[in-house]
Design an enzyme around this catalytic site. Sequence first.
Site, PDB file in Angstrom:
ATOM      1  N   LYS A   1       0.839  -1.205   0.000  1.00  0.00           N
ATOM      2  CA  LYS A   1       0.000   0.000   0.000  1.00  0.00           C
ATOM      3  C   LYS A   1       0.871   1.251   0.000  1.00  0.00           C
ATOM      4  O   LYS A   1       0.580   2.227  -0.705  1.00  0.00           O
ATOM      5  CB  LYS A   1      -0.928  -0.007   1.227  1.00  0.00           C
ATOM      6  CG  LYS A   1      -2.065  -1.032   1.107  1.00  0.00           C
ATOM      7  CD  LYS A   1      -2.797  -1.258   2.424  1.00  0.00           C
ATOM      8  CE  LYS A   1      -3.815  -2.391   2.267  1.00  0.00           C
ATOM      9  NZ  LYS A   1      -4.470  -2.776   3.523  1.00  0.00           N
TER      10      LYS A   1
ATOM     11  N   GLN B   1      -4.741  -1.680   9.706  1.00  0.00           N
ATOM     12  CA  GLN B   1      -4.658  -2.985   9.046  1.00  0.00           C
ATOM     13  C   GLN B   1      -5.303  -4.065   9.920  1.00  0.00           C
ATOM     14  O   GLN B   1      -4.982  -4.189  11.100  1.00  0.00           O
ATOM     15  CB  GLN B   1      -3.191  -3.324   8.744  1.00  0.00           C
ATOM     16  CG  GLN B   1      -2.988  -4.615   7.967  1.00  0.00           C
ATOM     17  CD  GLN B   1      -3.596  -4.585   6.564  1.00  0.00           C
ATOM     18  OE1 GLN B   1      -3.622  -3.546   5.910  1.00  0.00           O
ATOM     19  NE2 GLN B   1      -4.108  -5.718   6.113  1.00  0.00           N
TER      20      GLN B   1
ATOM     21  N   ASP C   1     -11.262   2.955   4.187  1.00  0.00           N
ATOM     22  CA  ASP C   1     -11.579   1.529   4.065  1.00  0.00           C
ATOM     23  C   ASP C   1     -13.090   1.307   3.917  1.00  0.00           C
ATOM     24  O   ASP C   1     -13.524   0.233   3.504  1.00  0.00           O
ATOM     25  CB  ASP C   1     -11.119   0.780   5.327  1.00  0.00           C
ATOM     26  CG  ASP C   1      -9.825   0.014   5.117  1.00  0.00           C
ATOM     27  OD1 ASP C   1      -9.570  -0.422   3.980  1.00  0.00           O
ATOM     28  OD2 ASP C   1      -9.068  -0.152   6.098  1.00  0.00           O
TER      29      ASP C   1
END
Length: 302
Positions: free
Chosen positions: A59, A103, A126
């Site tokens: 990422k 994460q 997200d």
Amino acid sequence: MSYMIVMTAQKLDGKSVSAEMRAEIKQQTEALIARGMRPGLGVILVGEDPASRSYVSAKEKACAEAGILSREVLLPADATKAQILAEVQNMNQADDIHGILVQLPLPDSSIEEEVLNNILPEKDVDGFHPVNVGRMMLGLPTFLPCTPHGILHLLKRSGFSTAGTHVVVVGRSNIVGRPLANLLSQKHELGNATVTVCHTGTPDIGSFTRQADIVIAAVGRPNVITADMVREGAVVVDVGVNRVEDDTRPRGYRLVGDCEYGAMLDKVAAITPVPGGVGPMTITMLLFNTLESARRHLSAGV
Ligand code: GUN
């Protein structure tokens, strides 16, 4: 004379579709930077799980290539909830951070909900905050979760419309299966499908997947969707990223999906490889959301 037609599946090439989309995102990022706004992503990684470490590195590399700032906070596996929440607060308040990603999974999965709920919805790139999940369900503007959104763009840019098709989604996770099923059923350009969701409580999953025009496997176990479970000419999207031991590889493992890829190649119309299918699309949509968040901040004059 008779001919036997052997179909060779089209590769649903997430790598090349991602490259195309990332070039567009980079151009738009540069245009925003020229207006004095550089998009920024904050990443919080707790613990040393090798798969999570590798996703986070990918990422960050993608951000750098697109011109997006990324800032990583690495916490030890035994970090307390208070420590994690303090880092979330820092990023909520940081003017140069427009998107925040924690994460998952966290070493202590029991605190995930509270941690995600503390991310400002307007920085939740997200799309996991309950406010954004609700907005998605209602079809309101929001940040769409990256893997489901990436799959929809991968299908579209590979020439497969979902409109009017029967899609069978195998898996009902909050990150993939459930939002994907919802988005596919909505009346918009990337949806308009008839959707069936199969899960661990479904007897004889094959009896459903064999009826599908498009099968999406998001199970998280290698080779559970076998070639006899899909019909000839189906389109298969494999979301699984499973590490299986392989002594012939330098790392001692290789990545496989949830589907029996090799056995399906001569049967299906198109299939995503693992790796190189859905994975790159997830990261691309994260860049997309971070850029969009920075744009919104600029137009809101924040
Ligand atoms: N773990 C697996 N997929 C994801 C994702 O899309 N976002 C985050 N934050 N964690 C994940």
